[in-house]
Design a protein around this motif. Structure first.
Motif, short mmCIF file in Angstrom:
data_model
loop_
_atom_site.label_atom_id
_atom_site.label_comp_id
_atom_site.label_asym_id
_atom_site.label_seq_id
_atom_site.Cartn_x
_atom_site.Cartn_y
_atom_site.Cartn_z
N ARG A 220 0.65 -0.88 0.07
CA ARG A 220 0.27 -0.47 0.31
C ARG A 220 0.62 1.65 0.37
N HIS A 221 0.57 2.35 -0.80
CA HIS A 221 1.31 3.39 -0.54
C HIS A 221 0.52 4.19 1.58
N PHE A 222 2.18 5.21 1.59
CA PHE A 222 2.11 5.87 3.43
C PHE A 222 2.57 6.74 2.39
N ALA A 223 1.82 7.73 3.84
CA ALA A 223 2.62 8.78 2.65
C ALA A 223 3.95 9.27 4.49
N SER A 224 4.28 8.67 5.16
CA SER A 224 5.60 9.00 6.31
C SER A 224 6.64 7.54 5.63
N ALA A 225 7.43 8.30 5.23
CA ALA A 225 9.08 7.37 4.75
C ALA A 225 9.44 6.23 5.59
N THR A 226 8.86 6.77 7.21
CA THR A 226 8.77 5.39 8.15
C THR A 226 8.12 3.81 7.78
N ALA A 227 6.74 4.82 7.69
CA ALA A 227 5.45 3.58 7.39
C ALA A 227 5.85 2.93 6.45
N ARG A 228 6.13 4.03 5.08
CA ARG A 228 6.75 3.08 3.84
C ARG A 228 7.78 1.65 4.00
N ARG A 229 8.57 1.98 4.87
CA ARG A 229 9.76 0.90 5.36
C ARG A 229 8.79 0.19 5.60
N MET A 230 8.35 0.11 6.91
CA MET A 230 7.54 -0.87 7.65
C MET A 230 6.56 -1.75 6.76
N GLU A 231 6.13 -0.99 5.94
CA GLU A 231 5.02 -2.00 4.26
C GLU A 231 5.68 -2.30 3.62
N ALA A 232 6.89 -2.04 3.28
CA ALA A 232 8.21 -3.19 2.28
C ALA A 232 9.07 -4.05 3.25
N ALA A 233 8.49 -3.92 4.22
CA ALA A 233 9.11 -5.11 5.00
C ALA A 233 8.58 -6.12 5.11
N VAL A 234 7.30 -6.17 5.17
CA VAL A 234 6.17 -6.96 4.89
C VAL A 234 5.22 -7.57 4.27
N ALA A 235 5.99 -6.60 3.44
CA ALA A 235 4.84 -7.42 1.70
C ALA A 235 4.93 -8.45 1.86
N PRO A 236 6.72 -8.30 0.96
CA PRO A 236 7.33 -10.21 0.70
C PRO A 236 7.10 -11.55 1.71
N LEU A 237 6.00 -11.28 3.11
CA LEU A 237 5.44 -12.22 4.50
C LEU A 237 4.98 -12.27 3.99
N ALA A 238 3.95 -11.75 3.12
CA ALA A 238 2.31 -11.08 3.92
C ALA A 238 1.70 -12.19 3.27
N ARG A 239 2.31 -13.25 2.78
CA ARG A 239 1.65 -14.92 2.84
C ARG A 239 0.85 -15.38 4.37
N ARG A 240 1.70 -15.12 4.93
CA ARG A 240 0.87 -15.32 6.30
C ARG A 240 0.75 -14.15 6.98
N PHE A 241 -0.10 -13.97 8.87
CA PHE A 241 -0.82 -12.74 8.63
C PHE A 241 0.63 -12.41 9.58
N ILE A 242 0.87 -10.96 8.83
CA ILE A 242 1.30 -9.79 9.08
C ILE A 242 0.61 -8.32 8.90
N THR A 243 1.31 -7.56 9.87
CA THR A 243 1.06 -6.26 10.06
C THR A 243 2.23 -5.61 9.77
N PRO A 244 2.55 -3.97 9.07
CA PRO A 244 3.53 -3.55 9.80
C PRO A 244 3.81 -2.42 10.61
N MET A 245 2.88 -3.25 11.95
CA MET A 245 3.09 -2.87 12.99
C MET A 245 4.48 -3.93 13.35
#
Length: 289
Positions: free
Chosen positions: A69-94
């Motif tokens: 997804r798109h996020f406005a802040s650079a930190t949030a974008r880092r969070m999303e980029a880190a979890v997206a490749p692993l998202a076949r299992r339940f995971i949130t950017p947190m």
């Protein structure tokens, strides 16, 4: 909530930054003028980090998918980029928030600067800067398990982030690992992976494991009603092996897909290593060369 705070630790070398739940130790190595500028950049960037995350917190607590997804802040974008490749299992950017904050603060610190080494430690999730020709030693979980208590990471090693997760840590875990330490290309990637590997070290339905819905412990938890571990009783050696092997399977899969470089899993005095021969951890040398 108090505003962002910055002060020097008694050794006069390490900078302590605190704002609400974010608590960082920052240190750099290099020429004094470059260090002054780098610390100034870190102090300037820090106050905006927490408000930026709070502004997007609702969506950051929602499950990720393999389409970022798109996020406005650079930190949030880092969070999303880190979890997206692993998202076949339940995971949130947190799952990657601590590592992503460390990465973002390190990026702010070193931008335009010439430093030999630097790190940002966010409660044990660490982002590293290592210039060509340099190396850095880092403490790891598991001292007392026959492993070295420190690893030397060289500039040519593909590791710039370290993170640890487990049910005894500061965040909730769905599994029973005492600790899972992951080394990856960034602190955000290590943080997300450590969370999922620690979740996988488990014995579902075991009567010696106490669990409670995450929402009962923290009403706003991104884990909702999922049962998180609150206690682990006595386990037999075969049960410990089975739980560790379940986590190792996940760690090996992540390593093959390039999400991590190395993982070390700990439970009840036993451990598993994914990514390199265990004797390298015994010697405290990371380099694959």
């Amino acid at each position: 909530m108090n505003g962002a705070q910055a002060h020097w630790l008694p050794d006069g070398r390490r900078l302590h930054l605190n704002h609400g739940p974010i608590d960082l130790i920052v240190e750099g190595f290099g020429a004094s003028d470059e260090l002054r500028a780098a610390y100034g950049q870190a102090i300037e960037r820090f106050p905006a980090i927490l408000p930026e995350l709070v502004a997007e917190l609702g969506e950051l607590r929602r499950p990720a998918s393999t389409s970022p997804r798109h996020f406005a802040s650079a930190t949030a974008r880092r969070m999303e980029a880190a979890v997206a490749p692993l998202a076949r299992r339940f995971i949130t950017p947190m799952a990657a928030v601590a590592g992503s904050v460390a990465d973002e603060m390190l990026a702010a610190m070193v931008a335009g600067r010439r430093l030999d080494r630097a790190y940002v430690n966010n409660g044990g999730d660490v982002a590293l800067h290592i210039a060509p020709g340099a190396q850095m030693s880092a403490a790891i979980a598991g001292t007392g398990h026959g492993l070295a208590d420190r690893l030397t990471i060289r500039w040519q090693d593909p590791v710039r982030g370290i993170a640890t997760s487990g049910w005894r840590g500061r965040s909730f875990s769905l599994g029973i690992a005492d600790a899972v330490t992951v080394l990856a290309a960034s602190a955000a990637a290590a943080d997300a992976a450590a969370t999922l590997i620690a979740n996988a070290v488990d014995l579902p339905g075991h009567l010696a494991i106490a669990r409670r819905p995450a929402r009962d412990l923290a009403p706003d938890s991104d884990l909702g009603d999922r049962p998180v571990t609150t206690g682990v009783g006595l386990l037999t050696p075969p049960e410990i092996d089975r739980a560790l092997d379940a986590g190792l399977t996940v760690a090996d899969r992540m390593r093959r897909q390039g999400s991590i470089q190395t993982a070390v899993l700990f439970l009840a005095g036993e451990h598993r290593v994914s990514g390199m021969p265990a004797e390298r951890f015994t010697r405290g040398v990371l380099s694959h060369a």
